[in-house]
Motif scaffolding. Structure first.
Motif, PDB file in Angstrom:
ATOM      1  N   HIS A   1       0.814  -1.212   0.000  1.00 44.11           N
ATOM      2  CA  HIS A   1       0.000   0.000   0.000  1.00 44.11           C
ATOM      3  C   HIS A   1       0.854   1.270   0.000  1.00 44.11           C
ATOM      4  N   CYS A   2       1.968   1.253   0.694  1.00 45.14           N
ATOM      5  CA  CYS A   2       2.861   2.417   0.664  1.00 45.14           C
ATOM      6  C   CYS A   2       3.430   2.619  -0.737  1.00 45.14           C
TER       7      CYS A   2
ATOM      8  N   TRP B   1       2.050   1.828  -3.788  1.00 47.02           N
ATOM      9  CA  TRP B   1       1.147   2.439  -4.770  1.00 47.02           C
ATOM     10  C   TRP B   1       0.750   3.857  -4.364  1.00 47.02           C
ATOM     11  N   TRP B   2       0.659   4.121  -3.059  1.00 48.36           N
ATOM     12  CA  TRP B   2       0.277   5.464  -2.619  1.00 48.36           C
ATOM     13  C   TRP B   2       1.387   6.478  -2.926  1.00 48.36           C
ATOM     14  N   CYS B   3       2.625   6.106  -2.700  1.00 47.19           N
ATOM     15  CA  CYS B   3       3.741   6.993  -3.028  1.00 47.19           C
ATOM     16  C   CYS B   3       3.820   7.237  -4.534  1.00 47.19           C
TER      17      CYS B   3
ATOM     18  N   CYS C   1       8.642   1.717  -6.968  1.00 45.37           N
ATOM     19  CA  CYS C   1       7.319   1.102  -6.844  1.00 45.37           C
ATOM     20  C   CYS C   1       7.383  -0.386  -7.192  1.00 45.37           C
TER      21      CYS C   1
ATOM     22  N   PHE D   1       1.283   7.090  -6.554  1.00 48.13           N
ATOM     23  CA  PHE D   1       0.116   7.938  -6.833  1.00 48.13           C
ATOM     24  C   PHE D   1       0.475   9.410  -6.623  1.00 48.13           C
TER      25      PHE D   1
ATOM     26  N   TRP E   1      -2.716   1.529  -9.860  1.00 42.17           N
ATOM     27  CA  TRP E   1      -3.277   2.461  -8.879  1.00 42.17           C
ATOM     28  C   TRP E   1      -2.424   3.719  -8.764  1.00 42.17           C
ATOM     29  N   GLY E   2      -1.111   3.560  -8.910  1.00 46.97           N
ATOM     30  CA  GLY E   2      -0.237   4.726  -8.879  1.00 46.97           C
ATOM     31  C   GLY E   2      -0.470   5.644 -10.064  1.00 46.97           C
TER      32      GLY E   2
END
Length: 202
Positions: A45-46, A48-50, A150, A52, A173-174
């Motif tokens: 999760h970290c 794809w969020w980074c 990623c 993104f 997602w990113g």
């Protein structure tokens, strides 16, 4: 690799929330999207969020160029040049970040690149020439290199049976960050332009 006869290297985690394969360095054999446990799904999760956030930064200025370009006297050719430079910066950065991931890991590099690229992004409002725009987009474009971290991060967390799926999800997602940027710019800033407000005031 430990020398023969020496004590085995202690593991940081003794138990995991996901099933793992001891023969593949305790990498996870499954993906649970609603799970945030360390280390596998927290890294997932970290990652794809980074990525993104990186795409959000990278594409934030692009939708505004058609509006702010004429106000600053920047031609379409100069805007096109700034876009080419932005991509060139990304390509170069990816070549550099690959070997660095092998040495320092994904977390440190993710943090460093995002923090450094946040600085030119914050300076976007100071641009008033074509040269300034080109230089600015060059440094902002470096954030696109986070694709390397990623993919590296998730590849270190999941076995070969599921790593392709994991990489596809975090990458997709990113990339969504670029689309969200378009939506935000279109729904927040463009209405201000349509009311007659100048791009500088908006």
């Amino acid at each position: 690799m430990a020398e023969e006869g020496s004590a085995p290297e202690p593991k940081k985690y003794q138990t995991y929330a996901l099933n793992v394969d001891p023969d593949q360095d305790d990498k996870a054999t499954e993906i649970k999207l609603c799970n945030f446990s360390r280390p596998h799904m927290r890294a997932f999760h970290c990652s794809w969020w980074c990525f993104f956030i990186a795409f959000f930064i990278w594409f934030a200025i692009a939708p505004l160029l058609s509006e702010i370009g004429p106000d600053l006297g920047i031609s379409k050719k100069e805007i096109w040049t700034s876009s080419v430079v932005s991509v060139a910066g990304t390509i170069t950065m990816r070549f550099i970040l690959g070997p660095l991931c092998d040495k320092y890991g994904a977390r440190v590099l993710f943090t460093a690149v995002l923090c450094c690229c946040a600085i030119p992004t914050a300076c976007t409002g100071l641009v008033n020439t074509a040269t300034g725009l080109i230089v600015l987009r060059l440094f902002i474009g470096l954030v696109g290199g986070t694709f390397v971290m990623c993919q590296y991060w998730t590849s270190r967390m999941f076995t070969k049976e599921v790593v392709g799926t994991a990489n596809a999800i975090v990458g997709g997602w990113g990339n969504l960050g670029g689309g969200v940027t378009q939506l935000i710019m279109g729904s927040v800033l463009f209405p201000l332009f349509k009311t007659g407000m100048s791009s500088e005031m908006a």
